[in-house]
Enzyme design. Structure first.
Site, PDB file in Angstrom:
ATOM      1  N   GLY A 105       0.802  -1.219   0.000  1.00 21.08           N
ATOM      2  CA  GLY A 105       0.000   0.000   0.000  1.00 21.08           C
ATOM      3  C   GLY A 105       0.836   1.271   0.000  1.00 21.08           C
ATOM      4  CD  GLU A 347      -3.215   0.232   6.296  1.00 18.77           C
ATOM      5  OE1 GLU A 347      -2.216  -0.399   6.686  1.00 18.77           O
ATOM      6  OE2 GLU A 347      -3.732   0.012   5.192  1.00 18.77           O
ATOM      7  CG  HIS A 430       3.897  -5.470   8.109  1.00 15.31           C
ATOM      8  ND1 HIS A 430       3.369  -4.490   8.934  1.00 15.31           N
ATOM      9  CD2 HIS A 430       3.533  -5.123   6.855  1.00 15.31           C
ATOM     10  CE1 HIS A 430       2.696  -3.609   8.216  1.00 15.31           C
ATOM     11  NE2 HIS A 430       2.769  -3.970   6.942  1.00 15.31           N
ATOM     12  CG  ASN A 468       2.563   0.523   7.763  1.00 13.59           C
ATOM     13  OD1 ASN A 468       2.340   1.301   8.693  1.00 13.59           O
ATOM     14  ND2 ASN A 468       1.606  -0.060   7.105  1.00 13.59           N
TER      15      ASN A 468
HETATM   16  P1  FDA Z   1      10.599  -8.419  -0.338  1.00 16.02           P
HETATM   17  O1  FDA Z   1       9.609  -9.439   0.099  1.00 16.02           O
HETATM   18  O2  FDA Z   1      10.122  -7.076  -0.714  1.00 16.02           O
HETATM   19  O3  FDA Z   1      11.425  -8.977  -1.592  1.00 16.02           O
HETATM   20  C1  FDA Z   1      11.929 -10.287  -1.651  1.00 16.02           C
HETATM   21  C2  FDA Z   1      12.037 -10.699  -3.124  1.00 16.02           C
HETATM   22  O4  FDA Z   1      12.777 -11.907  -3.206  1.00 16.02           O
HETATM   23  C3  FDA Z   1      10.689 -10.979  -3.787  1.00 16.02           C
HETATM   24  O5  FDA Z   1      10.595 -10.264  -4.992  1.00 16.02           O
HETATM   25  C4  FDA Z   1      10.708 -12.495  -4.026  1.00 16.02           C
HETATM   26  O6  FDA Z   1      10.005 -12.881  -5.199  1.00 16.02           O
HETATM   27  C5  FDA Z   1      12.190 -12.772  -4.164  1.00 16.02           C
HETATM   28  N1  FDA Z   1      12.555 -14.156  -3.804  1.00 16.02           N
HETATM   29  C6  FDA Z   1      12.191 -14.844  -2.702  1.00 16.02           C
HETATM   30  N2  FDA Z   1      12.716 -16.075  -2.710  1.00 16.02           N
HETATM   31  C7  FDA Z   1      13.433 -16.190  -3.856  1.00 16.02           C
HETATM   32  C8  FDA Z   1      14.199 -17.235  -4.442  1.00 16.02           C
HETATM   33  N3  FDA Z   1      14.340 -18.426  -3.833  1.00 16.02           N
HETATM   34  N4  FDA Z   1      14.792 -17.024  -5.646  1.00 16.02           N
HETATM   35  C9  FDA Z   1      14.659 -15.808  -6.274  1.00 16.02           C
HETATM   36  N5  FDA Z   1      13.934 -14.781  -5.758  1.00 16.02           N
HETATM   37  C10 FDA Z   1      13.335 -14.965  -4.562  1.00 16.02           C
HETATM   38  N6  FDA Z   1       5.066  -2.266   4.205  1.00 16.02           N
HETATM   39  C11 FDA Z   1       5.074  -0.928   4.412  1.00 16.02           C
HETATM   40  O7  FDA Z   1       6.047  -0.382   4.952  1.00 16.02           O
HETATM   41  N7  FDA Z   1       4.004  -0.166   4.003  1.00 16.02           N
HETATM   42  C12 FDA Z   1       2.893  -0.726   3.435  1.00 16.02           C
HETATM   43  O8  FDA Z   1       1.944  -0.002   3.066  1.00 16.02           O
HETATM   44  C13 FDA Z   1       2.863  -2.126   3.243  1.00 16.02           C
HETATM   45  N8  FDA Z   1       1.766  -2.755   2.720  1.00 16.02           N
HETATM   46  C14 FDA Z   1       1.808  -4.094   2.411  1.00 16.02           C
HETATM   47  C15 FDA Z   1       0.742  -4.694   1.745  1.00 16.02           C
HETATM   48  C16 FDA Z   1       0.827  -6.033   1.357  1.00 16.02           C
HETATM   49  C17 FDA Z   1      -0.345  -6.683   0.658  1.00 16.02           C
HETATM   50  C18 FDA Z   1       2.001  -6.783   1.635  1.00 16.02           C
HETATM   51  C19 FDA Z   1       2.133  -8.223   1.209  1.00 16.02           C
HETATM   52  C20 FDA Z   1       3.056  -6.189   2.299  1.00 16.02           C
HETATM   53  C21 FDA Z   1       2.971  -4.854   2.690  1.00 16.02           C
HETATM   54  N9  FDA Z   1       4.045  -4.226   3.340  1.00 16.02           N
HETATM   55  C22 FDA Z   1       3.996  -2.872   3.602  1.00 16.02           C
HETATM   56  C23 FDA Z   1       5.245  -4.993   3.714  1.00 16.02           C
HETATM   57  C24 FDA Z   1       6.443  -4.741   2.789  1.00 16.02           C
HETATM   58  O9  FDA Z   1       6.067  -4.827   1.444  1.00 16.02           O
HETATM   59  C25 FDA Z   1       7.540  -5.769   3.120  1.00 16.02           C
HETATM   60  O10 FDA Z   1       7.881  -5.625   4.480  1.00 16.02           O
HETATM   61  C26 FDA Z   1       8.781  -5.572   2.258  1.00 16.02           C
HETATM   62  O11 FDA Z   1       8.487  -5.722   0.898  1.00 16.02           O
HETATM   63  C27 FDA Z   1       9.867  -6.560   2.647  1.00 16.02           C
HETATM   64  O12 FDA Z   1      11.051  -6.189   1.970  1.00 16.02           O
HETATM   65  P2  FDA Z   1      12.243  -7.214   1.785  1.00 16.02           P
HETATM   66  O13 FDA Z   1      13.370  -6.501   1.153  1.00 16.02           O
HETATM   67  O14 FDA Z   1      12.494  -7.897   3.095  1.00 16.02           O
HETATM   68  O15 FDA Z   1      11.704  -8.363   0.817  1.00 16.02           O
END
Ligand code: FDA
Length: 491
Positions: A105, A347, A430, A468
């Site tokens: 979001g 939120e 999260h 978040n």
């Molecule tokens: P992130 O999950 O972003 O990236 C990991 C990547 O690694 C992915 O693209 C995945 O496909 C890839 N991957 C995984 N395993 C793999 C493998 N074996 N081989 C190759 N690639 C692989 N946070 C916030 O601050 N504000 C917000 O408004 C929101 N809202 C929200 C809504 C929804 C629906 C979700 C699901 C999440 C949120 N979040 C959020 C959370 C936020 O998006 C989340 O905390 C971060 O994206 C995490 O960042 P990372 O860098 O840890 O990994």
């Protein structure tokens, strides 16, 4: 099998991976980034909206996996939204070049300094608040909605009603910054540009307006000429070689999920940025498959960041409810963090269902009083999670208190329409922790028991940050990679 050598490999293109890629490329290093999801921008395939789910809606599923109302059938495709299912909790994840930034979001919240200090007692908070947080706000293009637009726009009735009701119940509200370009949204409203947030686009990707990582960090990293992103490349497991380098077994898939090539990648330096669950899965699976050393702290100190969803029905039905038109981008929050008995932040979330359902949705973020633990089931080859009702007891208590206070002041009922019993304890957006900074890693994210393996993503944060998390994940990644480069880890 095709074998590819690259000095530095990053796995995952979310916040941690994108920051690492940019800073290494700027330092003149050649980097290969492996991402299991699709490069949506390059593919030219549009994202679906909430009301018409399509190709981008789910990762290889026959049905949608939104938190509610999964009545839509799908043809399996490498979509943007995935869900990991455990007995007591479901964890939603973003897939694709940009990771979670594609589906989230966009709420860009800097944690409270007092809580940041409590969570990270060994970090220099002053440096974070004067340098790293402002830096990431600029890089991520964080901005704030114009109050006049918010007050006039019919698409923000849910926020206005939510804030008014919160005030009446005696709660304090706050404006929440976002990476969605609010100037673009104003143009959407005037019909000068194609609509995205005002056209129910969010958890399946945004075609316009949102500054996801492919438009910020990753774009800049590609512009250096030093980054190669290989999408639809899924790393299965990792092997530590005798010379302390790593070999990766990778499957290249097509958009139907079919494996089209098995590849081997060799690298001297490996950065795991696969997201909390992805990184833990890679480490624990590699340990099971070929004895990759994993430190005893890996999997420990995991949490859901206090995520707890709840809702209220029958919100102002006589005066037009929460609005039939809703922007998908939340801009309001209720800040009850300083209440000693019921500390939480929530939120005021949109529920853009295309009709007025007179329902308010809230995503509470609470303290995590009891941490969980992630392990690996070798027989079924999947992650297991030690997490049950006892871990969310304080969160449920807060949700109950919040809903009761809101209903007493404003009317309404606990939402049975959205959740069993009105509480969504099992919804987690999260996941954090499991490779905690300074516990499973050194002070800059280098994994203990390894010389050339680093973790830079949400798993560094010990299960909770009170808001978040992506601003904090990005700032911690900036801090770690800057210091790792300074220590000549990559030369
Ligand atoms: P992130 O999950 O972003 O990236 C990991 C990547 O690694 C992915 O693209 C995945 O496909 C890839 N991957 C995984 N395993 C793999 C493998 N074996 N081989 C190759 N690639 C692989 N946070 C916030 O601050 N504000 C917000 O408004 C929101 N809202 C929200 C809504 C929804 C629906 C979700 C699901 C999440 C949120 N979040 C959020 C959370 C936020 O998006 C989340 O905390 C971060 O994206 C995490 O960042 P990372 O860098 O840890 O990994």
């Amino acid at each position: 099998k095709q074998t590819i050598d690259s000095p530095i490999i990053i796995i995952g293109s979310g916040y941690g991976g994108a920051v690492s890629a940019l800073r290494l490329c700027e330092a003149g290093k050649k980097v290969v980034l492996l991402e299991m999801g699709l490069n949506w921008e390059k593919s030219g395939i549009p994202f679906s909206n909430l009301l018409k789910p399509g190709q981008s809606s789910a990762w290889l599923r026959k049905k949608t996996i939104a938190p509610f109302m999964n009545i839509f059938s799908l043809t399996p495709f490498t979509g943007t939204l995935d869900r990991m299912e455990f007995d007591t909790i479901n964890i939603w994840l973003g897939r694709g070049v940009g990771g979670g930034s594609l589906v989230n979001g966009g709420m860009a919240v800097t944690p409270k300094e007092s809580y940041f200090k409590e969570v990270f007692p060994n970090l220099d908070a002053e440096k974070f608040y004067s340098h790293y947080f402002p830096l990431v706000q600029e890089e991520l293009k964080v901005n704030i909605i114009d109050e006049k637009f918010l007050n006039d726009c019919p698409y923000y009735k849910f926020t206005r009603v939510g804030e008014e009701e919160a005030h009446k119940a005696g709660f304090k509200t706050m404006r929440v910054p976002n990476v969605y370009d609010f100037k673009y949204m104003e143009k959407e409203f005037r019909n000068e540009v194609p609509r995205s947030a005002l056209n129910t686009e969010v958890i399946y990707g945004n075609n316009h307006g949102k500054n996801s990582l492919d438009k910020t960090y990753l774009k800049k990293a590609l512009e250096t000429g030093n980054l190669e992103i290989l999408d639809l490349h899924c790393v299965d497991h990792i092997k530590l070689n005798d010379d302390k380098s790593y070999t990766l077994n990778v499957q290249q898939i097509d958009t139907s999920g079919k494996v089209i090539a098995d590849k081997i990648f060799n690298c001297k330096k490996l950065i795991l940025s696969a997201g909390t669950m992805g990184t833990l899965q890679l480490l624990l699976r590699s340990n099971a498959v070929n004895n990759l050393p994993v430190h005893e702290k890996i999997g420990k100190n995991w949490g859901n960041n206090g995520n707890f969803m709840t809702g209220r029905n029958w919100v102002k039905p006589l005066s037009g409810g929460t609005g039939s038109k809703q922007s998908t981008i939340p801009v309001g929050g209720i800040d009850n963090w300083d209440d000693k008995e019921h500390p939480f932040f929530t939120e005021i979330a949109p529920l853009p269902m295309g009709m007025d359902v007179a329902t308010a949705l809230y995503l509470l973020i609470n303290r995590v009083n009891k941490k969980g633990e992630v392990g690996y089931d070798r027989i079924n080859q999947k992650l297991i999670l030690n997490w049950d009702e006892s871990h969310t007891a304080n969160m449920k208590e807060n949700a109950r208190y919040f809903i009761r206070k809101m209903n007493n002041a404003n009317g309404g009922t606990r939402s049975h329409f959205l959740f069993n019993n009105g509480f969504g304890a099992d919804i987690c957006y999260h996941p954090l922790g499991g490779c905690v900074l300074g516990e499973a890693t050194n002070e800059f994210g280098k994994l203990k028991d390894h010389e050339n393996l680093y973790v830079l993503d949400g798993s560094l944060i010990p299960g909770t940050i009170g808001v978040n998390p992506f601003v904090t994940i990005t700032a911690i990644a900036e801090y770690c990679i800057e210091n790792l480069i300074r220590q000549n880890e990559f030369s």
